[in-house]
Design an enzyme around this catalytic site. Structure first.
Site, PDB file in Angstrom:
ATOM      1  N   HIS A 373       0.784  -1.236   0.000  1.00 29.01           N
ATOM      2  CA  HIS A 373       0.000   0.000   0.000  1.00 29.01           C
ATOM      3  C   HIS A 373       0.817   1.289   0.000  1.00 29.01           C
ATOM      4  CE1 HIS A 373      -3.857   1.762  -0.061  1.00 29.01           C
ATOM      5  NE2 HIS A 373      -4.470   0.934   0.752  1.00 29.01           N
ATOM      6  N   TYR A 487     -13.929   4.969  10.150  1.00 30.65           N
ATOM      7  CA  TYR A 487     -13.100   5.494   9.060  1.00 30.65           C
ATOM      8  C   TYR A 487     -13.653   4.960   7.748  1.00 30.65           C
ATOM      9  CZ  TYR A 487      -8.678   6.098   6.347  1.00 30.65           C
ATOM     10  OH  TYR A 487      -7.717   6.442   5.419  1.00 30.65           O
ATOM     11  N   SER A 489     -12.625   5.398   3.662  1.00 35.19           N
ATOM     12  CA  SER A 489     -11.613   5.953   2.782  1.00 35.19           C
ATOM     13  C   SER A 489     -12.242   6.593   1.549  1.00 35.19           C
ATOM     14  CB  SER A 489     -10.663   4.831   2.361  1.00 35.19           C
ATOM     15  OG  SER A 489      -9.520   5.367   1.775  1.00 35.19           O
ATOM     16  N   THR A 500      -5.598  10.023  -0.209  1.00 33.35           N
ATOM     17  CA  THR A 500      -6.954   9.757   0.278  1.00 33.35           C
ATOM     18  C   THR A 500      -7.316  10.795   1.335  1.00 33.35           C
ATOM     19  OG1 THR A 500      -6.143   8.272   2.010  1.00 33.35           O
ATOM     20  CG2 THR A 500      -6.804   7.258  -0.084  1.00 33.35           C
TER      21      THR A 500
END
Length: 659
Positions: A373, A487, A489, A500
């Site tokens: 990532h 959360y 994204s 993001t």
């Protein structure tokens, strides 16, 4: 930019996978098999003129932060947090904000979040598997006979290399979000826009309601890896390398998939080499090297140095520089839970987790991309998935009846051997023990809610995403009796070097609505419940717009904190407030994706007492894949999600809510 630019997720909705004009049609000549498409608009045509990611006003960030804190704190805690915010806004926060703005003006080639975000990922010392790397699984090939492992591995490998060649030749269609495709996704528009200089091209697209997206991450898709280094890892890319890395049963193999002229090696040769690898009956190695990529990054960095000094430098270079890593698994997938575990972490022996992506093909042809990532977000990966899937089913390089080339695979395929001393063997054994221990604690479960989806909810004038997020809030309240940090994204790829932003789905609106459904359904008419759902939908839409436009609060506060640390400034009180720690301890971590190429996606919880929630609202159903560690129960949570969705749909239809 117009606020109608919505729903660009970290895993965004991809282009349709089906027939239709993409670009200039491919000829029937041999050259056409080298490329996926021949875009008349150069791939990076819009990159120079993309708008810059805005830095929100400090007062707006503080207001948004406090709104997100309101449902999580009692009155006393909230008043304390308000005081911290006021002191920050009028004191050190104001100074830091001014410095951030000034710094941003000096760096117009990038975004204010890009450098700090790379640092955040690359400086993290936790293992990347489970903590950071997600997966996305492909749908099966609609022609069942093409799901044979060798056939699908060959076709997907060739399609991935076609993507690489198309991208590097500048012939890949630019990534554009079309609000009015009838005007902008046309050959007429493309013929005009290609003549507009790159420094102005974004504005030309804007005039027809089209929004080009940042493609700066795409070059890291191929020939790239994350190297473990002490303190901070390093991303490396070697575009000269022409070989593929293949892992099977813990063994490493390489062979060229591009020839010396940069042409794709014939599909029948690639098929022959893969068949040769699949026929290797060697037992699994006693010390599978891949376990090292599951280690703490500092531990792995030290062990890698031992590998290099032990005579493995050139062999490691072949691993690091490979076009990508193809993982061939020797067993079929039993169900979606087994598939999720296998594609998210596997047994640790047959993945190189540091590569930009691993393409995994199981014995039954089940396929997925597992990606690292730090180098980028889901926009680039999902584009790769969509194009690979479309190309492999519409223009497969080989068929189940194809015969592999009669070629000298033993000479073309190199099996990599590593020299391991006792310290390295001990390191591998220790890594295996740690990996096995953590994987045993991970639970994954999924549901498919078939009562309705996007089409039904839009007819009710409700945001489909807001309904899914409301269901998660209701489920957690029912299971654990509280509202917690959540959360979601959202991509900011509409801006140059955007990454993001965070949508904060837990709000005063979802809290009130969840409590009405879960704690006191009999005290509210269906009309009142419908009104509350409409308020949730409206507010969630506002949060989504703000995030997509770079107007959230999370990245701004993160950048200010990063700047304070870089300047050696004592951490401001706002960041020491327990409420700040709590809102960033994301118990519900969620991400959505929707694509005809994707079957299911998933990731692990980001905190030990959290849930990792990958979900998709399809036209007529809702899918949800949830992971948890001990202390949380993914199966029970999903039962509560299902109950929440049933209650929401009952309320929409005017039915009484069952307690």
């Amino acid at each position: 930019m117009v606020a109608r630019l919505l729903l660009l997720r970290a895993w965004p909705r991809g282009p349709a996978v089906g027939p239709g004009p993409l670009c200039r049609p491919l000829s029937s000549g041999s050259g056409s098999r080298e490329y996926l498409q021949l875009s008349i608009v150069p791939t990076m045509h819009f990159q120079d003129s993309l708008p810059r990611l805005p830095i929100p006003k400090l007062e707006d960030t503080i207001k948004r932060y406090l709104r997100a804190q309101k449902p999580l704190l009692d009155d006393g805690q909230f008043r304390k947090t308000e005081q911290f915010c006021k002191s920050f806004e009028n004191g050190i926060g104001k100074e830091l904000h001014e410095q951030l703005v000034a710094q941003d003006k000096q760096n117009k080639h990038t975004s204010y979040i890009s450098g700090p975000w790379f640092d955040m990922y690359l400086s993290a010392r936790d293992p990347i598997v489970l903590n950071f790397n997600p997966f996305m699984a492909f749908n099966p090939d609609p022609k069942s006979e093409y799901n044979d492992q060798l056939t699908r591995a060959t076709n997907m490998t060739v399609s991935a290399i076609r993507f690489l060649k198309t991208l590097r030749a500048g012939l890949l269609e630019p990534e554009v979000f079309h609000l009015n495709p009838a005007r902008s996704d046309t050959n007429t528009f493309k013929k005009l826009i290609r003549f507009v200089p790159s420094s102005l091209s974004w504005y030309g697209a804007y005039l027809v309601n089209a929004y080009p997206l940042d493609m700066s991450q795409y070059f890291r898709l191929f020939n790239s890896t994350r190297l473990p280094r002490p303190i901070r890892d390093e991303l490396v890319t070697d575009e000269k390398a022409r070989h593929l890395l293949v892992l099977r049963k813990g063994h490493f193999y390489v062979f060229d998939v591009l020839d010396q002229d940069g042409n794709i090696v014939s599909a029948s040769e690639i098929q022959a080499h893969l068949k040769y690898i699949l026929s290797d009956n060697s037992p699994a190695p006693a010390f599978p090297l891949a376990y090292l990529t599951t280690e703490n990054r500092d531990v792995w960095a030290e062990l890698r140095q031992k590998l290099v000094s032990g005579g493995n430098e050139e062999t490691l270079r072949k691993v690091d520089s490979a076009v990508f890593c193809l993982c061939l698994d020797d067993f079929p997938m039993k169900d979606l839970v087994h598939l999720s575990h296998n594609m998210l972490h596997g047994d640790g022996t047959n993945r190189w987790f540091d590569k930009s992506f691993n393409l995994i093909i199981a014995k039954d042809g089940a396929a997925a991309v597992h990606f690292e990532h730090a180098w980028g977000d889901g926009v680039a990966v999902l584009r790769l998935l969509n194009e690979m899937f479309k190309d492999s089913i519409q223009a497969p390089a080989v068929s189940p009846q194809s015969q592999p080339a009669r070629t000298d695979s033993p000479a073309a395929v190199q099996k990599l051997n590593f020299k391991l001393n006792d310290a390295l063997k001990t390191g591998i054994s220790t890594a295996k023990e740690k990996f096995d221990a953590i994987v045993k604690t991970l639970t994954i479960n999924f549901i498919q809610f078939r009562r309705g989806g996007k089409e039904f909810l839009k007819k009710q004038k409700l945001s489909p995403d807001s309904v899914a997020q409301l269901a998660f809030q209701m489920a957690f309240l029912r299971q654990y009796g509280q509202t917690v940090a959540t959360y979601e994204s959202c991509s900011t790829a509409a801006f140059k070097h955007g990454r993001t932003e965070t949508i904060r789905p837990a709000s005063i609106f979802t809290k009130r609505c969840s409590e009405a459904f879960v704690r006191e359904p009999s005290q509210h008419s269906t009309g009142e419940l419908q009104q509350m759902m409409a308020e949730c939908s409206k507010y969630h839409g506002q949060l989504t717009k703000e995030a997509a436009m770079g107007q959230g609060f999370d990245r701004h506060l993160f950048a200010l904190r990063y700047l304070a640390a870089a300047k050696g400034i004592v951490l401001p009180e706002l960041y020491l407030d327990p409420a700040y720690g709590q809102i960033n301890h994301n118990i519900l971590s969620t991400s959505t994706l929707s694509s005809p190429a994707v079957n299911i996606g998933g990731f692990a919880p980001v905190v030990p007492d959290g849930f990792g929630i990958a979900y998709a609202v399809h036209d007529n159903w809702i899918g949800c894949n949830v992971s948890s560690y001990p202390g949380r129960n993914a199966r029970e949570f999903l039962q509560c999600v299902e109950k929440a969705l049933e209650d929401i749909f009952d309320a929409i239809e005017g039915k009484c809510i069952k307690t």
